[in-house]
Design an enzyme around this catalytic site. Structure first.
Site, short mmCIF file in Angstrom:
data_model
loop_
_atom_site.label_atom_id
_atom_site.label_comp_id
_atom_site.label_asym_id
_atom_site.label_seq_id
_atom_site.Cartn_x
_atom_site.Cartn_y
_atom_site.Cartn_z
N ASP A 114 0.86 -1.18 0.00
CA ASP A 114 0.00 0.00 0.00
C ASP A 114 0.90 1.23 0.00
O ASP A 114 2.09 1.13 0.30
CB ASP A 114 -0.93 0.00 1.23
CG ASP A 114 -2.13 0.93 1.08
OD1 ASP A 114 -2.16 1.73 0.11
OD2 ASP A 114 -3.02 0.88 1.93
N HIS A 115 0.33 2.35 -0.37
CA HIS A 115 1.05 3.61 -0.29
C HIS A 115 0.85 4.21 1.09
O HIS A 115 -0.29 4.44 1.50
CB HIS A 115 0.50 4.61 -1.32
CG HIS A 115 0.79 4.25 -2.73
ND1 HIS A 115 -0.20 4.12 -3.70
CD2 HIS A 115 1.96 4.00 -3.37
CE1 HIS A 115 0.37 3.82 -4.85
NE2 HIS A 115 1.67 3.74 -4.68
N TYR A 164 -4.95 4.53 0.86
CA TYR A 164 -6.15 3.73 0.53
C TYR A 164 -5.94 2.86 -0.71
O TYR A 164 -6.88 2.62 -1.47
CB TYR A 164 -7.38 4.62 0.33
CG TYR A 164 -7.49 5.76 1.31
CD1 TYR A 164 -7.55 5.50 2.67
CD2 TYR A 164 -7.54 7.08 0.89
CE1 TYR A 164 -7.65 6.53 3.59
CE2 TYR A 164 -7.64 8.12 1.80
CZ TYR A 164 -7.69 7.84 3.14
OH TYR A 164 -7.79 8.88 4.04
N HIS A 165 -4.71 2.36 -0.91
CA HIS A 165 -4.43 1.57 -2.11
C HIS A 165 -3.90 0.17 -1.79
O HIS A 165 -2.88 -0.24 -2.36
CB HIS A 165 -3.41 2.31 -2.99
CG HIS A 165 -3.86 3.67 -3.41
ND1 HIS A 165 -2.99 4.71 -3.69
CD2 HIS A 165 -5.11 4.18 -3.60
CE1 HIS A 165 -3.66 5.78 -4.04
NE2 HIS A 165 -4.95 5.50 -3.97
N PRO A 166 -4.56 -0.60 -0.93
CA PRO A 166 -4.05 -1.95 -0.67
C PRO A 166 -4.19 -2.83 -1.92
O PRO A 166 -5.20 -2.76 -2.62
CB PRO A 166 -4.96 -2.47 0.46
CG PRO A 166 -6.22 -1.70 0.32
CD PRO A 166 -5.81 -0.34 -0.19
#
Ligand code: FAD
Length: 536
Positions: free
Chosen positions: A296-297, A472-474
Site C-alpha cells: 500500500d502507499h 487507501y491503495h491496498p
C-alpha cells in the site's frame, strides 16, 4: 442454517466494486450468459454522486467497511483506519476520484514476472477501451468507453503558482500523465463528469442492470465458497438474517477487493494450513500465498499557511462559505463540492537518473486538522501529500477468526524496507523544495505540518512513522504469477471454477492510484473468461 431455493447462474461474481462491476457489465453483454452479482453493501448512498463525498464517507458506517490495521512498530503502534467501499461501485463509490493508469513500465514488470498478456502492449488497449475521456480519444486515450473521465477545470491562482513552482524546481508540466509519459506536474484527471462522481456503479452497472441475464443482489454478504473436491461450485451468503446458497454452472469470480478476497478464500479453507487450523477451519486447499504480498502507499500529509484567504478553500468547508458552495454546486455543478481529492498533482523523480518518477505529490487547496472528522484549519492553508509510487515493503491480511463478520488482521509493514524509508524522506524534502520556489513562496506562510522542528532525515522518518496513514491503495494479497494465488488467466492455482479479479491480483504496485488498474483487471478478466469458454 436456513437455505433458500438455490439461484443458479453461469457465473457468480462476489463484490460489485471497481473490478466486479466492470466484469459483470462485460460478461452480461452476451444475452446467453447468466450472471449473478453479489454485493455486501446497499445499492447506493445519497452522498456518492457528490465528488467531495470522499471526505464525507471516509469514516461513515454503512457505505464503508471501516477496517483498521493492527498496531505495528513500523508505524508507532498505531491502529491505522482502512476505509473500503461497501455499496454498488465498491471503493470507486467512496474514493478520491483521481484517475491514474500508472506507468507503462509497471505492466511490463507484470509481464516480466511471468504473466503473459499483462504487459503494456496488452493492457494499454484495455485502458483505452474502458475510458470515455472528455477530451476525446486518440492513439492512447479512449473517447467512447463506459468510464467517464475529465480534467479538473476549477480555477484558482494557487494551482498556477504550484505548477510554476514545480517547474522552477525542475519538474516539467505534462498535458497528459495518462498518455505516453507520466512525469511532471499536472492538472488532475478524475473519474468525474459534469460535476458528478463516475463510480463503476454509475458507469458500468447503470446500463447493465436492466439486462434480463444479470441479477444484482445487494446486502448479500458472501460467507464461504462451496467446494466439491477441487472445484468451486457456488457460494453461501447471508441476506436478511438468513443464509442462502447460490450455484455457478461455470465459475465463481471473487472480486471482493484486496481485503475481502483473501479473507473469503481463508474462510473457505483455502490458504496456509497452520493458520486455518488455528481458527478451526478445515483445510480444503493448501495455498501459502493467500493474504501475503500486501502493498500500500503510506502517505505523508504536509500543510502550509497561505497569506491570501481567497487562495485557500478552508473557509468554504464550513459555515456560510459551505452554504454558498452548496448553492453554487446545485446551480452550476462546480466549485469546492465538485473537486476530487487533489486538483493538481505531480509525478516526480527523487533522483534525476531514475528512468521514471518514483514519487507522487498531491496538491490540495485546503488543510484539515483530522482526516476522518474533516475539520478545516481555522486559517487559510494548503496541503501537499506525498508518497512513494512503488513501495517494496510487504505486509499481509489474514483471518483472525472463522466468523465471516470478524475483520481480518491487516499488517502493512509500512516503510519496512530501506528503499521505502529513503524515498519517503526524499518526497518530504522534494515537497519543501517546491514550496520554496518563488511562485509559491510569495503567497505562502509557514509550513506548520510537520513544521521547522522536523528537519533531519531521522526527524522526518520519525514524523512519517508517527503520523502517516494509508493512501487507501491496498493491493497484491491474491498475487498473480508463479508461486502466487492466481495464474495469468486469474484462475486460482490447483482449483477449477474459481478466479480472482480485483486489486488483490496486482503482483506489484502500479505507479499511482489504483482505481483505473482495478477496473482494467475486471475488463481483462471478462476477456479471459470469454476466450477460455471458446477454447473449451
Ligand atoms: C477512501 C478511498 C479513497 C481512494 N481514492 C482513490 C483515488 O482517488 N483514485 C484511485 O484511483 N483510487 C482510489 N482509491 C482506491 C481505489 O478506489 C481501489 O483501489 C479500487 O476501487 C479497488 O477496486 P476493487 O475492485 O479491488 O475493490 P472494491 O472496489 O473495494 O470492491 C470490492 C467490493 O466487494 C464487496 N465485498 C467485500 N467483501 C464482500 C463479501 N464478503 N460479500 C459480498 N461483497 C463483498 C465490497 O463491499 C465492495 O463493493 C481509494 C480508495 C478509498 C477507500
Amino acid at each position: 442454517m436456513q437455505t433458500s431455493p438455490e439461484p443458479q447462474a453461469d457465473y457468480i461474481i462476489i463484490g460489485a466494486g471497481s473490478a466486479g462491476a466492470a466484469l459483470a457489465h462485460r460478461l452480461s453483454e452476451d444475452p446467453g450468459t447468466r450472471v449473478l452479482l453479489f454485493e455486501a453493501g446497499k445499492a447506493s448512498h445519497p452522498y456518492t454522486p457528490l465528488p467531495i463525498s470522499f471526505g464525507l464517507l471516509i469514516d461513515r458506517p454503512g457505505p464503508n467497511w471501516r477496517f483498521f490495521s493492527e498496531p505495528e512498530e513500523t508505524t508507532a503502534n498505531r491502529k491505522i483506519p482502512v476505509p473500503r467501499g461497501k455499496l454498488l461501485g465498491g471503493s470507486s463509490a467512496i474514493n478520491g476520484q483521481v484517475w491514474v493508469r500508472g506507468q507503462h513500465l509497471d505492466y511490463d514488470t507484470w509481464g516480466q514476472l511471468g504473466n503473459r498478456g499483462w504487459s503494456w502492449s496488452a493492457v494499454g488497449p484495455i485502458f483505452k477501451r474502458m475510458e470515455n475521456y472528455e477530451k476525446g480519444g486518440d492513439e492512447l486515450r479512449g473517447g467512447d468507453g463506459p468510464q467517464g473521465v475529465s480534467e479538473v477545470d476549477d480555477q484558482n491562482p494557487l494551482y498556477d503558482a504550484i505548477l510554476d513552482a514545480a517547474e522552477a524546481a525542475g519538474h516539467p508540466r505534462n498535458p497528459d500523465y495518462n498518455g505516453a509519459d507520466q512525469e511532471g506536474m499536472v492538472r488532475t484527471q478524475a473519474s468525474i463528469r459534469n460535476g458528478r462522481r463516475m463510480s463503476t456503479a454509475e458507469c458500468y452497472l447503470k446500463t447493465a442492470r436492466h439486462r434480463q441475464n444479470l441479477t444484482i443482489v445487494t446486502e448479500a454478504h458472501t460467507n464461504h465458497l462451496i467446494l466439491e473436491g477441487k472445484r468451486c461450485v457456488g457460494v453461501t451468503y447471508e441476506r436478511g438474517g438468513q443464509v442462502h446458497e447460490a450455484r455457478a454452472r461455470r465459475e465463481v469470480i471473487l472480486s471482493a477487493g484486496a481485503i475481502g478476497s483473501p479473507h473469503i478464500l481463508e474462510l473457505s479453507g483455502i490458504g496456509r494450513p497452520d493458520l486455518l487450523k488455528t481458527h478451526g477451519i478445515e483445510v480444503l486447499h493448501e495455498m501459502d500465498a493467500v493474504g501475503e504480498n500486501l502493498r500500500d502507499h503510506i502517505i505523508a500529509r504536509m500543510q502550509w499557511k497561505l497569506s491570501q484567504a481567497h487562495l485557500s478553500y478552508n473557509h468554504r468547508a464550513s459555515g456560510l462559505g459551505l452554504v454558498g458552495e452548496v448553492a453554487r454546486y446545485l446551480l452550476t455543478r462546480r466549485g469546492f463540492l465538485s473537486l476530487p481529492a487533489a486538483p493538481v498533482m505531480g509525478f516526480l523523480k527523487s533522483r534525476p537518473e531514475l528512468a521514471s518518477p518514483d514519487i507522487q505529490l498531491f496538491a490540495i487547496p485546503y488543510a484539515i486538522k483530522d482526516v476522518r472528522r474533516r475539520t478545516p484549519q481555522p486559517f487559510p492553508a494548503m496541503g501537499f501529500s506525498v508518497c512513494q509510487l512503488r513501495p517494496e515493503s510487504l505486509g499481509s491480511i489474514h483471518i483472525r477468526s472463522a466468523d465471516p463478520y470478524a475483520q481480518p488482521a491487516i499488517r502493512f509493514n509500512f516503510m519496512g524496507e530501506r528503499i521505502d524509508q529513503e524515498t519517503m524522506i526524499a518526497s518530504v524534502k522534494m515537497a519543501r523544495e517546491i514550496a520554496d520556489q518563488a511562485p509559491l513562496k510569495k503567497i505562502r506562510g509557514v509550513e506548520f505540518v510537520p513544521g521547522a522542528d522536523v528537519s533531519t532525515d531521522d526527524e522526518i522518518e520519525h514524523w512519517i512513522r508517527s503520523t502517516s496513514e494509508t493512501a487507501y491503495h491496498p493491493i497484491g494479497t491474491c498475487r498473480m504469477g508463479p508461486n502466487g494465488v492466481v495464474d495469468d488467466h486469474l484462475r486460482v492455482y490447483g482449483l477449477e471454477g474459481l478466479r480472482v479479479a480485483d486489486a488483490s491480483i496486482f503482483p506489484t504496485m502500479p505507479s499511482g492510484n489504483t482505481n483505473a488498474p482495478s477496473i482494467m483487471v475486471g475488463e481483462k478478466c471478462a476477456d479471459l473468461i470469454k476466450a477460455d469458454a471458446v477454447a473449451t
